[in-house]
Design an enzyme around this catalytic site. Structure first.
Site: not given
Lengths: 284, 388
Positions: A35, A106
């Site tokens: 990822c 994030c």
């Protein structure tokens, strides 16, 4: 260059609580090398009060991933698990001032790692890897998802719960999900989730402009261009207005003396035959 | 803080001589080259000189084979759409999997319009798969567009050979030459290249000017429709100041091809490359170590993420770039590294340094000094470095 706040850069440069707690009471993980970002969160939790006494992180990722993880550990320390569980990714972003829109994932990663860590604690401390919420299961007896039910209703024009059960097995076990299946039926059949309208039998003139373009393009591609290509030419659709179709001849056809003849006797004739006898083709 | 600029494949500083040459064309010699008075003639003459200078740099047989454009993206689009419009009966086009988006996006658009597209792959060192290409070529191929030098790795493709094969099958050949210009000698007249794109700002001219070489006799359909400028091949009033700048930059670039600049750049690049590979564990070179332009090195640092490396380099004023997903806003790392099959644990941590003839040894030494600490620092934070 991303527009990072000073606080993001400060946490990136000097991340707090880096590392892994030995004999942690909770370990939550999210992401992977594939990822491009990953976070491992370990917690020390007071068994009596459920207060998070210590939190450490390890992160593989960009500056905002590191800053989000770092600030998260500061936010949760001293909180009870119940309080910590209420932290959203927006809270993490707010704590950092803000994050660029492209970097909000994030902060989501931080929230997910925390969720996994809390689950880990509830399961006796065994590390938990966060997994994306699987598709919503409606019928637990037969493990049938909402998506599968909607698909079956649409494909087979199902009208009743019984029919859905026949087609998907959903509702055929304990039967507790029948109410929910009825709701899905209502939603789909009341066009809250509209199906693509059927158009096959409509008259050409009644079609939407997009459909008319598509059909003309298909005839041009299948029946007209192959013939023109033999002579090194081609044709493109320029405009449609009422039943007038404007086209441009390309390649060897453009400027060819016989262009007007090609247009009427071939392009127009073909479109009339295939689509609508009232069509007129003009050179754009 | 003094900037250490090692991102010359992204853009370059405008050379002082170029900036000087441009100046008079803003407020003194501002004529429109198409007009009928001495002020215009002056502009026209300056443009003719620039055209000859650019033609000379790429080895064009005739100056009128150079068409000025606004950038290489325009040049690439012009070349690609010209080729397919000029050969409307052909429905097959070929490119490589590692092109710049200015080529890949027009190709995927044409694919959506019914063209059959072959994307030729590369091996783990980024080398063009010639066998796959030979098999892909057919009599129906309208265009082959393959870049000369890869911007991310610096790998040089055997473009003259690829072009010759295209010509044999009657296909037009275009190359995106943006990263090759000024970094290696180019002589288009002795190749089968029909069209070549170049961009001024990659070799010390300003941003906003480029050119497309179109060999005489090549079937051509204009992209920017408008006035008769560029012999009807590109409408729009010519950007005389920047075209003059492009010409001057071409002269400087031509000089650098033979004055020892390139070997000096290669030596500094090699020092940087070898130093980094030696001082940082789990690091490796991306690209072809043999066939590579002298200014580029791309290294992957395992278990760390590229954007985080760049942010730390910023602390020292060091400018570089990365193929990491996080630097582009997309969620996937560089399509070039993925086409090369670079392992994900390395793909996210790639850093490209691209030098210029202005790069000094002290600058290279500074990178060598700080890089091991930066990587170590990030690996201490990473959950993966200890897993292996």
């Amino acid at each position: 260059m991303w527009d990072y706040t000073d606080k993001v850069m400060e946490h990136f440069r000097h991340p707090r609580n880096v590392g892994a707690i030995a004999n942690a009471d909770a370990t939550g993980q999210v992401g992977s090398l594939v990822c491009g970002d990953a976070l491992k969160l370990t917690l020390k939790i007071n068994k009596e009060t459920e207060v998070i006494e210590d939190a450490k992180f390890e992160t593989f990722g960009c500056a905002s991933a590191i800053a989000s993880s770092s600030v998260l550990t500061e936010m949760i320390k001293g909180k009870t698990l119940q309080e910590a569980a209420k932290i959203t990714n927006q809270d993490i972003a707010n704590e950092l001032g803000s994050l660029p829109a492209e970097k909000m994932h994030c902060s989501v990663m931080g929230m997910e790692a925390l969720e996994a860590a809390i689950q880990s604690y509830r399961q006796g401390g065994k590390p938990v890897v966060y997994e994306q919420q699987a598709e919503k299961i409606v019928c637990h007896c037969f493990n049938v998802s909402e998506e599968a039910i909607i698909k079956a209703i649409r494909a087979n024009h199902l009208k009743t719960v019984e029919e859905v059960t026949f087609y998907t097995k959903a509702g055929g076990g304990c039967g507790r999900c029948k109410g929910e299946i009825q709701k899905i039926l209502d939603k789909v059949n009341s066009c809250a989730v509209p199906e693509a309208p059927k158009t096959e039998n409509k008259k050409f003139a009644d079609l939407t402009i997009v459909e008319r373009i598509k059909r003309i393009e298909k005839v041009l591609e299948d029946d007209v261009r192959p013939q023109l290509n033999i002579d090194g030419g081609s044709v493109e659709l320029v405009d449609i207005s009422g039943n007038i179709v404007k086209v441009r001849l390309l390649g060897m056809c453009s400027g060819c003396m016989a262009a007007p003849v090609t247009l009427k006797n071939f392009v127009e004739k073909t479109l009339r035959e295939k689509l609508d006898p009232s069509l007129t083709v003009e050179q754009a | 803080m003094k900037i250490i600029y090692l991102d010359n494949n992204a853009t370059t500083q405008v050379a002082p001589a170029v900036a000087e040459a441009i100046k008079p064309y803003f407020s003194e010699k501002y004529g429109n080259a198409s007009s009928m008075y001495p002020l215009a003639a002056e502009a026209k003459k300056a443009m003719d000189i620039a055209r000859a200078e650019v033609a000379d740099l790429i080895g064009a047989a005739h100056a009128d084979e150079v068409i000025f454009t606004s950038c290489a993206t325009e040049s690439d689009n012009t070349a690609i759409f010209s080729a397919v419009r000029s050969f409307p009966q052909k429905k097959h086009i070929i490119t490589s999997a590692v092109e710049h988006p200015a080529v890949l996006h027009p190709f995927s658009y044409l694919e959506s319009q019914g063209y059959k597209v072959d994307y030729i792959g590369v091996d783990s060192q980024g080398r063009f798969n010639m066998e796959q290409y030979k098999k892909a070529l057919t009599d129906d191929t309208a265009l082959v567009s393959v870049m000369w030098v890869n911007s991310e790795t610096g790998t040089i493709f055997p473009v003259p050979e690829i072009a010759a094969l295209a010509k044999e099958r009657g296909a037009l050949f275009h190359t995106d030459g943006v990263q090759a210009i000024g970094k290696m000698p180019i002589d288009v007249k002795n190749t089968s290249i029909d069209m070549l794109s170049l961009s001024g700002h990659k070799f010390h001219a300003p941003k906003g000017v480029g050119a497309l070489y179109v060999r005489r006799g090549t079937r051509f359909t204009e992209f920017m429709m408008g006035g008769h400028q560029e012999k009807g091949r590109r409408g729009g009033t010519e950007n005389i100041p920047y075209i003059v700048g492009l010409g001057t930059a071409a002269v400087l670039a031509k000089t650098r091809l033979s004055d020892g600049s390139l070997p000096r750049m290669a030596a500094l690049r090699d020092k940087l490359q070898n130093g980094l590979l030696a001082s940082v564990a789990d690091s490796r070179l991306n690209g072809d170590p043999e066939n590579r332009v002298p200014n580029t090195v791309n290294i992957s640092f395992g278990f760390v993420e590229g954007e985080a490396i760049l942010m730390h380099l910023n602390e020292y004023g060091i400018c570089a770039s990365s193929g990491s997903a996080c630097t582009s806003g997309s969620l996937e790392p560089s399509h070039v590294l993925r086409a090369m099959g670079v392992d994900f644990k390395f793909a996210h941590g790639s850093v490209r340094f691209s030098l210029s003839d202005q790069t000094t040894e002290a600058e290279v030494d500074k990178v060598l000094e700080v890089m091991p600490g930066i990587i170590e620092n990030l690996r201490q934070i990473s959950p993966f470095s200890r897993l292996d």
